[in-house]
Scaffold this motif. Structure first.
Motif, PDB file in Angstrom:
ATOM      1  N   PHE B 407       0.849  -1.182   0.000  1.00 55.67           N
ATOM      2  CA  PHE B 407       0.000   0.000   0.000  1.00 55.67           C
ATOM      3  C   PHE B 407       0.883   1.230   0.000  1.00 55.67           C
ATOM      4  O   PHE B 407       2.062   1.169   0.315  1.00 55.67           O
ATOM      5  CB  PHE B 407      -0.962   0.001   1.188  1.00 55.67           C
ATOM      6  N   VAL B 408       0.309   2.344  -0.376  1.00 53.91           N
ATOM      7  CA  VAL B 408       1.086   3.580  -0.528  1.00 53.91           C
ATOM      8  C   VAL B 408       0.619   4.596   0.492  1.00 53.91           C
ATOM      9  O   VAL B 408      -0.584   4.778   0.681  1.00 53.91           O
ATOM     10  CB  VAL B 408       0.906   4.166  -1.943  1.00 53.91           C
ATOM     11  N   ILE B 409       1.585   5.212   1.158  1.00 53.13           N
ATOM     12  CA  ILE B 409       1.241   6.301   2.058  1.00 53.13           C
ATOM     13  C   ILE B 409       1.796   7.588   1.477  1.00 53.13           C
ATOM     14  O   ILE B 409       2.957   7.660   1.106  1.00 53.13           O
ATOM     15  CB  ILE B 409       1.812   6.053   3.461  1.00 53.13           C
ATOM     16  N   THR B 410       0.948   8.574   1.367  1.00 52.59           N
ATOM     17  CA  THR B 410       1.374   9.867   0.856  1.00 52.59           C
ATOM     18  C   THR B 410       1.653  10.780   2.033  1.00 52.59           C
ATOM     19  O   THR B 410       0.831  10.911   2.927  1.00 52.59           O
ATOM     20  CB  THR B 410       0.287  10.472  -0.047  1.00 52.59           C
ATOM     21  N   ASP B 411       2.835  11.355   2.012  1.00 49.62           N
ATOM     22  CA  ASP B 411       3.282  12.182   3.122  1.00 49.62           C
ATOM     23  C   ASP B 411       3.616  13.555   2.559  1.00 49.62           C
ATOM     24  O   ASP B 411       4.641  13.749   1.929  1.00 49.62           O
ATOM     25  CB  ASP B 411       4.518  11.511   3.736  1.00 49.62           C
ATOM     26  N   LEU B 418      -1.048  11.919   7.325  1.00 52.04           N
ATOM     27  CA  LEU B 418      -0.628  11.025   6.256  1.00 52.04           C
ATOM     28  C   LEU B 418      -1.872  10.401   5.650  1.00 52.04           C
ATOM     29  O   LEU B 418      -2.859  10.156   6.346  1.00 52.04           O
ATOM     30  CB  LEU B 418       0.277   9.927   6.812  1.00 52.04           C
ATOM     31  N   VAL B 419      -1.809  10.135   4.376  1.00 58.60           N
ATOM     32  CA  VAL B 419      -2.977   9.568   3.701  1.00 58.60           C
ATOM     33  C   VAL B 419      -2.589   8.255   3.046  1.00 58.60           C
ATOM     34  O   VAL B 419      -1.539   8.143   2.433  1.00 58.60           O
ATOM     35  CB  VAL B 419      -3.485  10.537   2.606  1.00 58.60           C
ATOM     36  N   VAL B 420      -3.454   7.265   3.213  1.00 59.48           N
ATOM     37  CA  VAL B 420      -3.261   6.021   2.463  1.00 59.48           C
ATOM     38  C   VAL B 420      -3.810   6.285   1.076  1.00 59.48           C
ATOM     39  O   VAL B 420      -5.021   6.448   0.900  1.00 59.48           O
ATOM     40  CB  VAL B 420      -4.025   4.854   3.129  1.00 59.48           C
ATOM     41  N   SER B 421      -2.944   6.358   0.088  1.00 61.32           N
ATOM     42  CA  SER B 421      -3.428   6.801  -1.219  1.00 61.32           C
ATOM     43  C   SER B 421      -3.693   5.641  -2.169  1.00 61.32           C
ATOM     44  O   SER B 421      -4.469   5.793  -3.108  1.00 61.32           O
ATOM     45  CB  SER B 421      -2.450   7.797  -1.843  1.00 61.32           C
ATOM     46  N   GLN B 422      -3.030   4.518  -1.990  1.00 59.59           N
ATOM     47  CA  GLN B 422      -3.315   3.370  -2.850  1.00 59.59           C
ATOM     48  C   GLN B 422      -3.224   2.107  -2.010  1.00 59.59           C
ATOM     49  O   GLN B 422      -2.396   2.033  -1.103  1.00 59.59           O
ATOM     50  CB  GLN B 422      -2.283   3.250  -3.979  1.00 59.59           C
TER      51      GLN B 422
END
Lengths: 442, 523
Positions: B407-411, B418-422
């Motif tokens: 999964f991808v975290i956007t910082d 922080l947002v879980v983006s994918q």
């Protein structure tokens, strides 16, 4: 095609050069740590500690390898992580404190982030740094007067001696030579002949020839038997014995007397200075002698022998009579350390105060009893930091100082100095031990 | 020989190894590696070393010969401390990209481990070194030994002649720029014939200086410096005269620094040469380990099927194999990023699976090779022609992303959260794959810093430009330190300007000029 090479026997210490460069680089910090350790560790521990080297911690700062690298914080980043549990797109959460960095993916290169960088110095490195600048080898030569005792030493071989000294190898070698020279028949030869005779005797109907042979062989056997009797396996001629002769041998053992005034005027600072001096002296003598011991004598208006802990840390009240310590030292020497077997060193630390006319008594004691039997006697007077006048003028001082100055004029193995801060200890130490050839000063 | 061939006996039974036994096992592995798996390797030179020697090798970046520098001593001391405390285990082997391919095996290894290690390093890594395009193009496996010997002797020589401090100063500065001492995009400009001659002259001058007056060398040097600066067709602009912009700072300083002596330039060249030699390894961690791990996995299983190793030995090897490819999850205290062994091995196995048992999804994603019966040639192709970034971009399958639960975290520094983006779902696959590939692209992981200007006829200030990506700054304390090092090599002031790559706007500017220049003035 393949090729195996056993590298295990290659010389060790391939990176020794790197290590030396590293120590060189960090010399300042390492020296600082070593100095600190000298101050903090116990005197006896000081003697044992360096056997295993010394652990030093130095700040990362001096040995940092800077690189142009991207900062782990700030900006816009998207990172991929494994092991999603129950996140769905759009989940939000607070930025964790301490930075949820990218972890050690780059395999942290230099142990950064630690407060310090610790490693062990070997004993040699430790002493090298500790005595850096002190000319130890020369000091040993100048100061370690060898005492002599009687021992025994091997002195070759003789033909007479007691059985317990029999030298088996030499004896058997002689025996073998003699047996070969005199042609002593071997057991094997003997048995072969016997076997042949037995075989001939066992024949049912021997021919004349065979009977003749049997006779000859029996005669031969008789000769051999006689020969074996005459030429013994081991003859008194073969015997060799180890011998030992008495000899005067070098006996290098030393005892250090640490004498200290513990009356109220000696505070933490004074004791710390004295301790540094005692440690150095002990470490130095450790290197010079096979065996060394320390005796701690503390005194107020009376003196007593104590253990190290008590010596440095216990408190005592009372007046100050220096001569009691000297008397105590004399008594201990008489009891336990005969001067013809021990190199005796005295080290005395005091703040220079003494009771009434006791100083004259000290002077007499030193002159008549102690200095004739001591290899070396050092007196360290610890003066207040502010008292520069006292530091700079060897003429000024109390009763004790003056008395000792008179002693010094007569005895080359007596030295005295003043210190007021730790930085003085090393230079003073050097001065004390380099002085005998350099003439008189101070 | 087949599985039930009654005459096949295991090659070894106990845990002790001998050289003869290792020779036999090596040959058995070689048989499988070359004829079955189709690997192509340099001749092997396998050296048995002790733990202390392994620590030695660690401290010298794994190279068999290295010049002396305090930083290697520091690494040795640190590793030794960790090792003694039990905080760090030692690798079972180290392998060097050279011809013949040298691998160091630890003497403590059992026979089973030696087998595993040979299959892993002496065949897996070896094949990768010999066949991957990055190594073929950028490194000289046959010459590295001679070069290291030259470097070691040259630097020892310099220490003798110019003193430890002088050499240390240059090496410290050069080491600080190691990451900026490589050509990332273009091939290094080939030295022209004159340049080669000049280099040769300098080296010879160095050799013969002992017997000749220093005047001679000065004369030679002056001439060389001339040649380098006019080497590139006389063009009016000084930028093109200096070949600017230049991303390889060490190269630039070596060629154009007004203050360096010939021997100092040579030292820069040595550091830069070694940095370039090691650069492909930084770019292929996942693939290199993946290739080696897949090879050993395949080889030990073939050995077992042939009855050449016992079940016990296989179990021992599998135990250690499993440890190596363990991937802790993001919330595990042991987590420290994606494990290149785990990811590499999983991808290699996955490629084989896609060839042998493709699903519909695989056919969609990998039409070129899904269902290709010859999985070996697909792998060999991949190992030869990709680096981590392009390999992941090309071969990471949706199945693997699900297996790893990526999964991808956007910082974004601008936002407090922080947002879980994918996540690993149909919408996320391509983006996850792109971002993961990007995280292995050194062009994004290392800062983009170039020399943009230096007015040799004016104040001679060296101007560096940092193209900032996504607003990511440099570590500030380090930047100041490194600029000082550059100043030492350049001899004049050095300044660095941070520029937003997208907009071209100036973000910061720092300089070695005293006094106010030390602080970055944020614009």
């Amino acid at each position: 095609m393949h090729h195996f090479i056993d590298r295990r026997r290659n010389p060790k210490g391939k990176s020794l050069g790197n290590r030396q460069r590293f120590l060189r680089r960090t010399k300042g910090h390492v020296k600082e740590m070593v100095d600190k350790s000298v101050r903090e560790r116990s005197v006896k521990g000081g003697a044992e500690g360096p056997d295993t080297g010394e652990r030093v911690t130095i700040p990362v700062k001096g040995i940092k390898e800077p690189r142009l690298a991207q900062s782990p914080q700030g900006g816009f980043r998207q990172r991929v992580y494994p092991g999603n549990k129950d996140f769905v797109v759009g989940d939000r959460f607070k930025r964790p404190q301490g930075g949820a960095g990218q972890g050690g993916r780059e395999g942290s290169d230099s142990g950064e982030g630690e407060d310090g960088f610790s490693f062990n110095l070997t004993r040699e490195e430790y002493l090298q740094i500790l005595f850096d600048g002190l000319e130890l080898p020369d000091m040993i030569k100048k100061n370690t007067v060898e005492t002599e005792t009687i021992g025994t030493r091997r002195a070759g071989l003789t033909t007479a001696g007691t059985p317990n000294n029999l030298n088996l190898i030499r004896t058997m070698r002689n025996s073998l030579g003699r047996r070969i020279a005199l042609k002593r028949p071997s057991t094997r030869e003997f048995e072969e002949l016997e076997d042949r005779i037995l075989a001939l005797e066992a024949l049912d109907s021997p021919t004349a020839n065979e009977l003749q042979l049997l006779k000859d062989l029996q005669a031969e056997l008789e000769v051999l038997r006689r020969k074996r009797k005459v030429v013994g396996y081991i003859d008194p001629l073969d015997l060799r014995y180890d011998t030992h002769v008495p000899e005067k041998i070098r006996n290098s053992q030393a005892v250090v007397f640490c004498l200290m005034d513990v009356s109220g005027s000696m505070q933490e600072r004074e004791k710390d200075l004295a301790k540094r001096f005692f440690i150095l002296l002990n470490l130095f003598l450790e290197r010079a002698y096979e065996h060394s011991e320390i005796v701690f004598v503390r005194h107020t208006h009376h003196a007593q022998e104590v253990d190290e802990e008590t010596f440095f840390y216990a408190r005592e009240t009372g007046g100050t009579i220096v001569s009691t310590a000297l008397t105590e030292m004399e008594k201990i020497i008489e009891d336990r350390y005969p001067p013809d077997e021990w190199n005796i060193y005295g080290a005395q630390a005091s703040d220079g105060e003494n009771f009434g006319n006791d100083s004259a008594k000290c002077e007499a004691l030193l002159n008549s009893v102690l200095l004739p039997i001591c290899q070396y006697y050092a007196y360290v007077e610890i003066v207040p930091e502010s008292d520069t006048a006292l530091l700079n003028d060897p003429g000024a001082g109390g009763d004790l100082w003056h008395s000792y100055r008179r002693v010094k004029e007569h005895w080359p193995n007596f030295q005295m100095l003043r210190v007021s801060e730790p930085a003085h200890i090393y230079p003073m130490f050097r001065e004390l031990f380099a002085k005998r050839s350099a003439g008189d000063a101070a | 020989m087949t599985l039930d061939d009654p005459v096949t006996r295991p090659l070894f039974d106990g845990s002790d190894w001998t050289f003869e036994l290792m020779g036999t096992v090596h040959d058995a592995i070689e048989e499988i590696a070359l004829n079955d798996l189709g690997l192509d390797v340099y001749p092997n030179q396998i050296e048995i070393i002790s733990a202390e020697q392994m620590l030695d090798a660690y401290s010298c970046v794994g190279l068999p010969l290295m010049y002396q520098h305090w930083s290697f001593g520091k690494h040795f001391v640190r590793d030794e401390t960790y090792y003694r405390k039990g905080m760090m285990g030692l690798a079972y082997e180290i392998v060097i990209n050279s011809n013949p391919c040298i691998s160091y095996n630890m003497e403590e290894n059992t026979m089973a481990m030696q087998t595993l290690v040979m299959a892993h390093a002496a065949f897996g890594h070896n094949h990768f070194f010999k066949n991957n395009y990055l190594f073929q193009d950028w490194t000289d496996a046959a010459g590295i030994h001679d070069y290291l010997a030259f470097a070691k002797n040259f630097i020892a020589d310099c220490e003798e002649r110019y003193g430890l401090d002088e050499v240390e100063r240059v090496l410290d500065a050069a080491h600080a720029l190691r990451d900026q001492g490589v050509f990332r995009y273009g091939r290094p400009p080939k030295p022209t014939a004159e340049e080669l001659q000049a280099m040769q002259r300098q080296r010879e001058g160095h050799e013969s200086q002992r017997s000749v007056l220093d005047l001679w060398t000065d004369a030679t040097l002056g001439e060389t410096r001339e040649e380098v600066s006019v080497e590139d067709r006389a063009i009016s602009s000084r930028q093109s005269a200096l070949n600017l912009p230049q991303e390889n700072l060490l190269y630039f300083l070596e060629k154009h620094s007004p203050v360096l002596e010939a021997w100092q330039r040579e030292i820069l060249r040595i550091v830069r040469y070694l940095a370039q030699y090691l650069y492909p390894q930084k770019q292929t961690k996942v693939m290199n380990e993946g290739c080696a791990t897949f090879s050993h996995y395949y080889i030990i299983h073939r050995l077992y099927e042939k009855g050449l190793i016992t079940q016990g030995a296989l179990m021992e090897m599998m135990h250690s194999h499993t440890n190596v490819i363990m991937q802790p999850e993001f919330d595990d205290p042991r987590f420290s990023g994606l494990n290149p062994y785990a990811l590499g091995f999983a991808m290699m196995m996955d490629i084989r699976r896609i060839c042998e048992n493709p699903t519909e999804e695989d056919r969609d994603w990998f039409p070129e090779f899904a269902g290709n019966p010859d999985w070996k040639s697909v792998l060999l192709q991949a190992w030869a022609n990709y680096r981590d970034e392009s390999f992941i971009l090309q071969f990471l399958s949706p199945k693997l992303m699900r297996d790893f639960k990526l999964f991808v975290i956007t910082d974004d520094a601008k936002s407090p959260e922080l947002v879980v983006s994918q996540i690993h779902n149909r919408q996320g696959y391509r983006e996850i794959r792109r971002l993961l590939a990007k995280s292995y692209d050194l062009a994004y992981q290392e800062p983009d810093i170039q020399v943009t200007d230096a007015d040799l006829k004016g104040d001679r200030e060296l101007k560096l430009t940092h193209q900032m990506l996504d607003g990511i700054d440099l570590v500030d304390a380090d930047r100041a330190e490194v600029l000082k090092h550059i100043k030492a090599l350049w001899g004049y002031e050095v300044s660095m300007t941070g520029v937003n790559r997208e907009t071209g706007a100036k973000v910061y500017s720092v300089s070695t000029r005293a006094p106010e220049g030390m602080d970055p003035e944020k614009a």
